[in-house]
Motif scaffolding. Structure first.
Motif, short mmCIF file in Angstrom:
data_model
loop_
_atom_site.label_atom_id
_atom_site.label_comp_id
_atom_site.label_asym_id
_atom_site.label_seq_id
_atom_site.Cartn_x
_atom_site.Cartn_y
_atom_site.Cartn_z
N THR A 153 70.12 51.04 27.02
CA THR A 153 68.79 51.40 27.51
C THR A 153 68.87 52.74 28.21
O THR A 153 69.97 53.31 28.37
N SER A 154 67.77 53.28 28.60
CA SER A 154 67.75 54.57 29.29
C SER A 154 68.09 54.38 30.76
O SER A 154 67.97 53.28 31.31
N GLY A 155 68.52 55.46 31.41
CA GLY A 155 68.88 55.40 32.82
C GLY A 155 69.00 56.80 33.39
O GLY A 155 68.65 57.79 32.74
N THR A 156 69.48 56.89 34.60
CA THR A 156 69.64 58.19 35.27
C THR A 156 71.05 58.29 35.85
O THR A 156 71.69 57.28 36.16
N TYR A 157 71.46 59.54 36.00
CA TYR A 157 72.79 59.81 36.54
C TYR A 157 72.65 60.96 37.53
O TYR A 157 71.97 61.96 37.26
N THR A 158 73.30 60.82 38.68
CA THR A 158 73.23 61.85 39.74
C THR A 158 74.61 62.47 39.93
O THR A 158 75.62 61.75 40.00
N GLN A 159 74.61 63.81 40.05
CA GLN A 159 75.89 64.52 40.26
C GLN A 159 75.63 65.76 41.11
O GLN A 159 74.55 66.36 41.05
N SER A 160 76.64 66.13 41.87
CA SER A 160 76.56 67.33 42.71
C SER A 160 77.59 68.35 42.25
O SER A 160 78.70 67.98 41.83
N VAL A 161 77.21 69.62 42.35
CA VAL A 161 78.09 70.73 41.97
C VAL A 161 78.21 71.67 43.18
O VAL A 161 77.19 72.12 43.72
N LYS A 162 79.48 71.96 43.57
CA LYS A 162 79.70 72.86 44.70
C LYS A 162 79.98 74.26 44.18
O LYS A 162 80.95 74.50 43.45
#
Length: 249
Positions: free
Chosen positions: A235-244
């Motif tokens: 199914t569809s979803g979301t992903y969170t990521q941070s870049v420094k």
């Protein structure tokens, strides 16, 4: 004898004279009376003038008086303390009042079901319970509890090394010259095939150049294992990521 004859002759003369005087008086009276009547008639004929009086002109009737257009005060009739209506008329009035009340009552001809629904008297309330997807039997107007998944749903997971999606080589040259740096946090929308379909900056680095570079490279390089639902299906979803973003020494 001679004396008696003389006396009789004297009496006769007197009688004759009286008769003559009487006739004269009567004649005079007749003559003077007729003359008076004739003279009176002549005088009346001469002195009398026929004057024709003009007929009086009829005056026009006066105009009718203007009556102000004001409604007469209402006549208040006090209620009679006695009800003089016959019994049959009283019953008819009571029936009409009941019929009027039924028309005004919005619930007339209605019934209330056990679940609180108001329906027509001719309709059926139907079942009072229902079976939820999880197998629970609850009142028909209640809300089913959430169904426990057979497997634990999972969010999208990176396919490969997520640290290689954005590197120092992707540092914008202008941001380097202006010595811009910071941390950009993004949320990526992933479809059921594991491919990114959108990128939203949820935490800015303070530099639009660095934020734009983060989403641009994420959309170009990121790949995921798709999310799964409670049945284990993609199914569809979301992903969170941070870049420094940090200027290299």
């Amino acid at each position: 004898m001679a004396y008696a004859d003389q006396q009789m002759s004297g009496n006769r003369m007197i009688a004759i004279v009286l008769v003559a005087l009487l006739h004269v008086a009567i004649g005079y009276t007749l003559v003077t009376g007729l003359a008076y009547e004739a003279a009176k008639a002549v005088v009346e004929r001469v002195t009398t003038i026929d004057v024709e009086e003009p007929e009086p002109e009829e005056e026009p009737p006066p105009p009718p008086e203007e009556i102000p257009e004001t409604a007469p005060p209402p006549v208040v009739v006090p209620p009679s303390p006695f009800n003089l209506k016959p019994d049959n008329q009283l019953d008819d009035t009571t029936d009409k009042e009941v019929e009027r009340d039924e028309r005004v009552d919005p619930f007339a001809g209605k019934q209330t079901c056990a679940d609180g629904r108001v329906i027509d008297k001719t309709a059926s309330c139907g079942p009072t319970t229902k079976t939820c997807p999880g197998g629970q039997v609850i009142p028909v107007n209640a809300t089913c509890p959430p169904v426990k998944p057979r497997v634990q749903p999972k969010p999208p997971t990176p396919r490969g090394n997520a640290g290689r999606w954005v590197t120092q080589n992707d540092y914008p040259s202008r941001a380097l010259r202006e010595e811009q740096q910071g941390i950009t946090t993004v949320r990526i929308t992933v479809d059921a095939r594991g491919e990114p379909t959108g990128c939203t900056v949820t935490g800015s680095s303070g530099s639009g150049l660095l934020d734009d570079a983060t989403c641009k490279n994420m959309m170009r390089r990121a790949r995921f294992n798709p999310a799964t639902d409670g049945e284990g299906k993609p199914t569809s979803g979301t992903y969170t990521q941070s870049v420094k973003w940090e200027i290299p020494q």
